[in-house]
Design a protein around this motif. Structure first.
Motif, PDB file in Angstrom:
ATOM      1  N   GLY A  44      -8.791   8.934  74.641  1.00 51.44           N
ATOM      2  CA  GLY A  44      -9.279   9.256  73.301  1.00 51.44           C
ATOM      3  C   GLY A  44      -8.439  10.331  72.634  1.00 51.44           C
ATOM      4  N   ILE A  45      -8.081  11.359  73.373  1.00 48.56           N
ATOM      5  CA  ILE A  45      -7.236  12.423  72.830  1.00 48.56           C
ATOM      6  C   ILE A  45      -5.835  11.901  72.539  1.00 48.56           C
ATOM      7  CG2 ILE A  45      -6.122  14.628  73.395  1.00 48.56           C
ATOM      8  CD1 ILE A  45      -8.733  15.325  74.925  1.00 48.56           C
ATOM      9  N   VAL A  46      -5.321  11.069  73.432  1.00 48.96           N
ATOM     10  CA  VAL A  46      -3.974  10.503  73.270  1.00 48.96           C
ATOM     11  C   VAL A  46      -3.890   9.691  71.978  1.00 48.96           C
ATOM     12  CG1 VAL A  46      -2.512   8.658  74.224  1.00 48.96           C
ATOM     13  CG2 VAL A  46      -3.247  10.550  75.675  1.00 48.96           C
ATOM     14  N   VAL A  47      -4.899   8.894  71.708  1.00 46.78           N
ATOM     15  CA  VAL A  47      -4.895   8.083  70.487  1.00 46.78           C
ATOM     16  C   VAL A  47      -4.894   8.976  69.250  1.00 46.78           C
ATOM     17  CG1 VAL A  47      -6.279   6.469  69.100  1.00 46.78           C
ATOM     18  CG2 VAL A  47      -5.914   6.023  71.544  1.00 46.78           C
ATOM     19  N   VAL A  48      -5.720  10.007  69.255  1.00 49.85           N
ATOM     20  CA  VAL A  48      -5.760  10.930  68.110  1.00 49.85           C
ATOM     21  C   VAL A  48      -4.411  11.632  67.954  1.00 49.85           C
ATOM     22  CG1 VAL A  48      -6.803  13.056  67.210  1.00 49.85           C
ATOM     23  CG2 VAL A  48      -8.255  11.268  68.194  1.00 49.85           C
ATOM     24  N   ALA A  49      -3.854  12.121  69.055  1.00 48.24           N
ATOM     25  CA  ALA A  49      -2.570  12.826  68.992  1.00 48.24           C
ATOM     26  C   ALA A  49      -1.467  11.919  68.474  1.00 48.24           C
ATOM     27  CB  ALA A  49      -2.200  13.372  70.377  1.00 48.24           C
ATOM     28  N   ASP A  50      -1.477  10.666  68.894  1.00 50.30           N
ATOM     29  CA  ASP A  50      -0.447   9.741  68.425  1.00 50.30           C
ATOM     30  C   ASP A  50      -0.555   9.518  66.925  1.00 50.30           C
ATOM     31  OD1 ASP A  50       1.819   8.605  69.446  1.00 50.30           O
ATOM     32  OD2 ASP A  50       0.811   6.961  70.457  1.00 50.30           O
ATOM     33  N   TRP A  51      -1.774   9.405  66.415  1.00 53.81           N
ATOM     34  CA  TRP A  51      -1.935   9.188  64.982  1.00 53.81           C
ATOM     35  C   TRP A  51      -1.649  10.461  64.178  1.00 53.81           C
ATOM     36  CZ3 TRP A  51      -1.232   4.827  62.980  1.00 53.81           C
ATOM     37  CH2 TRP A  51      -1.657   3.656  63.600  1.00 53.81           C
ATOM     38  N   VAL A  52      -2.065  11.597  64.670  1.00 58.07           N
ATOM     39  CA  VAL A  52      -1.868  12.839  63.915  1.00 58.07           C
ATOM     40  C   VAL A  52      -0.413  13.301  63.965  1.00 58.07           C
ATOM     41  CG1 VAL A  52      -2.464  15.305  63.813  1.00 58.07           C
ATOM     42  CG2 VAL A  52      -4.259  13.609  64.157  1.00 58.07           C
TER      43      VAL A  52
ATOM     44  N   GLN B   6      -2.957   1.773  73.676  1.00 64.32           N
ATOM     45  CA  GLN B   6      -3.703   3.002  73.964  1.00 64.32           C
ATOM     46  C   GLN B   6      -5.123   2.902  73.441  1.00 64.32           C
ATOM     47  OE1 GLN B   6       0.099   6.028  73.826  1.00 64.32           O
ATOM     48  NE2 GLN B   6      -1.249   6.029  72.093  1.00 64.32           N
ATOM     49  N   GLN B   7      -5.281   2.337  72.258  1.00 64.98           N
ATOM     50  CA  GLN B   7      -6.626   2.177  71.698  1.00 64.98           C
ATOM     51  C   GLN B   7      -7.453   1.209  72.546  1.00 64.98           C
ATOM     52  OE1 GLN B   7      -5.538   1.005  67.713  1.00 64.98           O
ATOM     53  NE2 GLN B   7      -5.621   3.104  66.962  1.00 64.98           N
ATOM     54  N   GLN B   8      -6.814   0.133  72.992  1.00 63.00           N
ATOM     55  CA  GLN B   8      -7.507  -0.835  73.845  1.00 63.00           C
ATOM     56  C   GLN B   8      -7.902  -0.198  75.179  1.00 63.00           C
ATOM     57  OE1 GLN B   8      -8.286  -4.164  72.881  1.00 63.00           O
ATOM     58  NE2 GLN B   8      -7.776  -3.146  70.968  1.00 63.00           N
ATOM     59  N   MET B   9      -6.973   0.538  75.798  1.00 62.21           N
ATOM     60  CA  MET B   9      -7.269   1.198  77.074  1.00 62.21           C
ATOM     61  C   MET B   9      -8.390   2.221  76.909  1.00 62.21           C
ATOM     62  SD  MET B   9      -3.573   1.589  78.997  1.00 62.21           S
ATOM     63  CE  MET B   9      -2.777   2.496  77.678  1.00 62.21           C
ATOM     64  N   ARG B  10      -8.355   2.951  75.801  1.00 61.32           N
ATOM     65  CA  ARG B  10      -9.424   3.918  75.510  1.00 61.32           C
ATOM     66  C   ARG B  10     -10.769   3.210  75.438  1.00 61.32           C
ATOM     67  NH1 ARG B  10      -9.485   5.441  69.553  1.00 61.32           N
ATOM     68  NH2 ARG B  10     -10.194   3.290  69.600  1.00 61.32           N
TER      69      ARG B  10
END
Length: 155
Positions: free
Chosen positions: A45-53, A103-107
């Motif tokens: 979840g953090i990884v997805v946010v970090a990638d987008w931000v 990453q979103q799918q894995m999350r």
């Protein structure tokens, strides 16, 4: 002054791309290695946010600052090292876009497993292997771009 500002913004963008990419990969791999569904779900979840931000912001800023910088200095955009940097940049994007989706799918798979008290499904592990494999060419392409930016070889 304008060129110095463009150089600064471009170097910051390159640093964010390289650093965020390496950091995201590190944290995702380390969480995955634990096998702890709750930790994987949280980290993903953090990884997805970090990638987008961070990554997405740098992905937008890099070509803008790079093209403005090349034009301001007089470097031809479709020749030599600048062209090769752009080619590698497109290659990175071809790996990054599916990686963000994975990453979103894995999350989501990890969150669903956690909420339902299940183990991670087979699909998670398949996505993880593809995600992991995509990281190598993208990472080395970014390293190549940074090398081209610094050395500016005559090609």
């Amino acid at each position: 002054m304008w060129i110095d500002l463009l150089r600064w913004a471009h170097v910051i963008g390159a640093t964010v791309l390289l650093g965020t990419g390496a950091g995201i990969a590190f944290f995702m791999v380390m969480a995955h290695r634990t096998g702890d569904v709750k930790l994987i779900a949280h980290t993903a979840g953090i990884v997805v946010v970090a990638d987008w931000v961070f990554t997405a912001s740098a992905v937008i800023i890099q070509p803008i600052t790079g093209i403005l910088l090349a034009k301001s200095i007089g470097w031809p955009i479709m020749h030599g090292w600048v062209l090769w940097s752009l080619i590698l940049y497109v290659l990175v994007g071809l790996f990054w876009l599916p990686v963000v989706w994975m990453q979103q799918q894995m999350r989501d798979l990890a969150r669903n497993a956690m909420l339902n008290g299940h183990v991670l499904p087979t699909r998670y592990f398949k996505l993880y292997r593809i995600w992991f494999a995509c990281g190598f060419p993208a990472f080395f392409a970014v390293l190549g771009i940074v090398w081209l930016m610094i050395s500016r070889p005559v090609l």
